[in-house]
Design a protein around this motif. Structure first.
Motif, mmCIF file in Angstrom:
data_model
loop_
_atom_site.group_PDB
_atom_site.id
_atom_site.type_symbol
_atom_site.label_atom_id
_atom_site.label_comp_id
_atom_site.label_asym_id
_atom_site.label_seq_id
_atom_site.Cartn_x
_atom_site.Cartn_y
_atom_site.Cartn_z
ATOM 1 N N GLN A 49 51.108 62.679 41.248
ATOM 2 C CA GLN A 49 50.144 62.785 42.257
ATOM 3 C C GLN A 49 49.093 61.431 42.394
ATOM 4 O O GLN A 49 48.823 61.094 41.079
ATOM 5 N N ASP A 50 48.334 61.318 43.169
ATOM 6 C CA ASP A 50 47.228 60.219 43.462
ATOM 7 C C ASP A 50 46.057 60.830 43.006
ATOM 8 O O ASP A 50 45.598 61.483 43.832
ATOM 9 N N CYS A 51 45.655 60.887 41.786
ATOM 10 C CA CYS A 51 44.591 61.901 41.507
ATOM 11 C C CYS A 51 43.357 60.966 41.036
ATOM 12 O O CYS A 51 42.227 61.381 40.576
ATOM 13 N N GLY A 52 43.366 59.575 41.032
ATOM 14 C CA GLY A 52 42.453 58.899 40.493
ATOM 15 C C GLY A 52 41.455 58.397 41.487
ATOM 16 O O GLY A 52 41.559 58.887 42.698
ATOM 17 N N GLY A 53 40.528 57.561 41.067
ATOM 18 C CA GLY A 53 39.634 57.013 42.017
ATOM 19 C C GLY A 53 39.731 55.629 42.335
ATOM 20 O O GLY A 53 40.773 54.961 42.045
ATOM 21 N N PHE A 54 38.590 55.138 42.905
ATOM 22 C CA PHE A 54 38.938 53.710 43.281
ATOM 23 C C PHE A 54 38.165 52.926 42.272
ATOM 24 O O PHE A 54 37.034 53.460 41.706
ATOM 25 N N VAL A 55 38.503 51.685 41.895
ATOM 26 C CA VAL A 55 38.031 50.907 40.873
ATOM 27 C C VAL A 55 37.613 49.428 41.408
ATOM 28 O O VAL A 55 38.440 48.719 42.150
ATOM 29 N N VAL A 56 36.336 49.157 41.397
ATOM 30 C CA VAL A 56 35.702 47.912 41.657
ATOM 31 C C VAL A 56 35.654 47.070 40.403
ATOM 32 O O VAL A 56 34.762 47.402 39.368
ATOM 33 N N VAL A 57 36.482 45.969 40.190
ATOM 34 C CA VAL A 57 36.278 45.270 39.124
ATOM 35 C C VAL A 57 35.427 43.990 39.295
ATOM 36 O O VAL A 57 35.839 43.124 40.477
ATOM 37 N N ILE A 58 34.331 43.506 38.721
ATOM 38 C CA ILE A 58 33.681 42.385 38.793
ATOM 39 C C ILE A 58 33.656 41.384 37.640
ATOM 40 O O ILE A 58 34.229 41.828 36.515
ATOM 41 N N ASN A 59 33.286 40.175 37.928
ATOM 42 C CA ASN A 59 33.331 39.139 36.868
ATOM 43 C C ASN A 59 34.773 39.042 36.452
ATOM 44 O O ASN A 59 35.167 38.719 35.162
ATOM 45 N N ALA A 60 35.595 38.931 37.258
ATOM 46 C CA ALA A 60 37.194 38.705 36.871
ATOM 47 C C ALA A 60 37.184 37.388 36.429
ATOM 48 O O ALA A 60 38.330 37.032 35.622
ATOM 49 N N GLU A 61 36.555 36.392 36.752
ATOM 50 C CA GLU A 61 36.692 34.956 36.278
ATOM 51 C C GLU A 61 36.314 34.869 34.827
ATOM 52 O O GLU A 61 36.575 33.900 34.065
ATOM 53 N N LYS A 124 39.702 47.159 43.904
ATOM 54 C CA LYS A 124 39.171 45.839 44.426
ATOM 55 C C LYS A 124 38.540 45.057 43.415
ATOM 56 O O LYS A 124 37.793 45.568 42.401
ATOM 57 N N VAL A 125 38.953 43.841 43.443
ATOM 58 C CA VAL A 125 38.776 42.798 42.344
ATOM 59 C C VAL A 125 37.884 41.527 42.894
ATOM 60 O O VAL A 125 38.212 41.257 44.061
ATOM 61 N N TYR A 126 36.685 41.390 42.252
ATOM 62 C CA TYR A 126 35.759 40.220 42.602
ATOM 63 C C TYR A 126 35.342 39.353 41.423
ATOM 64 O O TYR A 126 35.401 39.758 40.299
ATOM 65 N N ALA A 127 35.381 37.975 41.857
ATOM 66 C CA ALA A 127 35.512 36.841 40.704
ATOM 67 C C ALA A 127 33.948 36.999 40.046
ATOM 68 O O ALA A 127 33.971 36.792 39.012
ATOM 69 N N GLY A 128 33.054 37.101 40.793
ATOM 70 C CA GLY A 128 31.803 37.055 40.619
ATOM 71 C C GLY A 128 31.036 38.625 40.199
ATOM 72 O O GLY A 128 31.785 39.592 40.444
ATOM 73 N N PRO A 129 29.861 38.755 39.801
ATOM 74 C CA PRO A 129 29.033 39.913 39.550
ATOM 75 C C PRO A 129 28.568 40.730 40.805
ATOM 76 O O PRO A 129 28.232 41.927 40.865
ATOM 77 N N GLU A 130 28.936 40.245 42.118
ATOM 78 C CA GLU A 130 28.530 40.858 43.283
ATOM 79 C C GLU A 130 29.704 41.523 43.872
ATOM 80 O O GLU A 130 30.682 40.954 43.950
ATOM 81 N N HIS A 131 29.670 42.692 44.566
ATOM 82 C CA HIS A 131 30.624 43.469 45.409
ATOM 83 C C HIS A 131 29.873 44.095 46.482
ATOM 84 O O HIS A 131 28.774 44.416 46.456
ATOM 85 N N PRO A 132 30.742 44.235 47.402
ATOM 86 C CA PRO A 132 30.338 44.990 48.930
ATOM 87 C C PRO A 132 30.352 46.503 49.072
ATOM 88 O O PRO A 132 30.324 46.968 50.200
ATOM 89 N N HIS A 133 30.637 46.969 47.939
ATOM 90 C CA HIS A 133 30.912 48.535 47.961
ATOM 91 C C HIS A 133 29.748 49.492 47.495
ATOM 92 O O HIS A 133 29.953 50.283 46.884
#
Length: 149
Positions: A49-61, A124-133
């Motif tokens: 089952q889909d029991c997890g949450g959303f994950v925003v990864v910052i600083n991927a670079e 949701k993955v972002y290269a830098g420290p900023e994200h729109p969430h």
């Protein structure tokens, strides 16, 4: 006698987590993020089952790898035409698309079925420290907390 509840995707609330990839090792980090997406850190975890949450990864670079993987690890893709095999090293791919490197590493650790396809959309993955969430009020997640796997 009470029955053990069986959680379905409709009955689970989905928290938003922010994780920082700065200085993390790619494989271990991807495994921990995959466990968050699946929901193994939650008491109502139910396999399949889909029991997890959303994950925003910052600083991927700023993700790290050990050894000589930057030069030796290769990513292949094929255009579908004869002679259309293309290869890139991890260093080339990190310079061009660090978000894709992290996304592919996490995707490789998810189930290879419809559930895995649904789970990867919550990453949701972002290269830098900023994200729109910011509006989703994501909470910082520290990987020193135990995440099953």
């Amino acid at each position: 006698m009470s029955k053990t509840p069986y959680f379905t995707k409709d009955r689970v609330e989905r928290p938003w987590y922010v994780v920082d990839a700065d200085g993390q090792m790619l494989g271990r980090f991807a495994a921990s993020v995959a466990a968050l997406l699946i929901g193994k850190n939650r008491p109502e975890f139910t396999p399949g089952q889909d029991c997890g949450g959303f994950v925003v990864v910052i600083n991927a670079e700023k993700i790290s790898v050990t050894g000589r993987k930057l030069q030796q690890k290769k990513y292949y893709r094929h255009s579908g035409y004869p002679g259309g095999l293309r290869e890139r090293t991890l260093a080339q791919r990190l310079a061009r698309d660090p978000e894709g490197v992290v996304r592919d590493a996490v995707k490789g650790m998810l189930p290879k079925n419809k559930l895995g396809s649904r789970l990867i959309t919550k990453l949701k993955v972002y290269a830098g420290p900023e994200h729109p969430h910011r509006a989703q009020l994501p909470q910082e997640f520290d990987f020193s907390q135990t995440v099953g796997g």
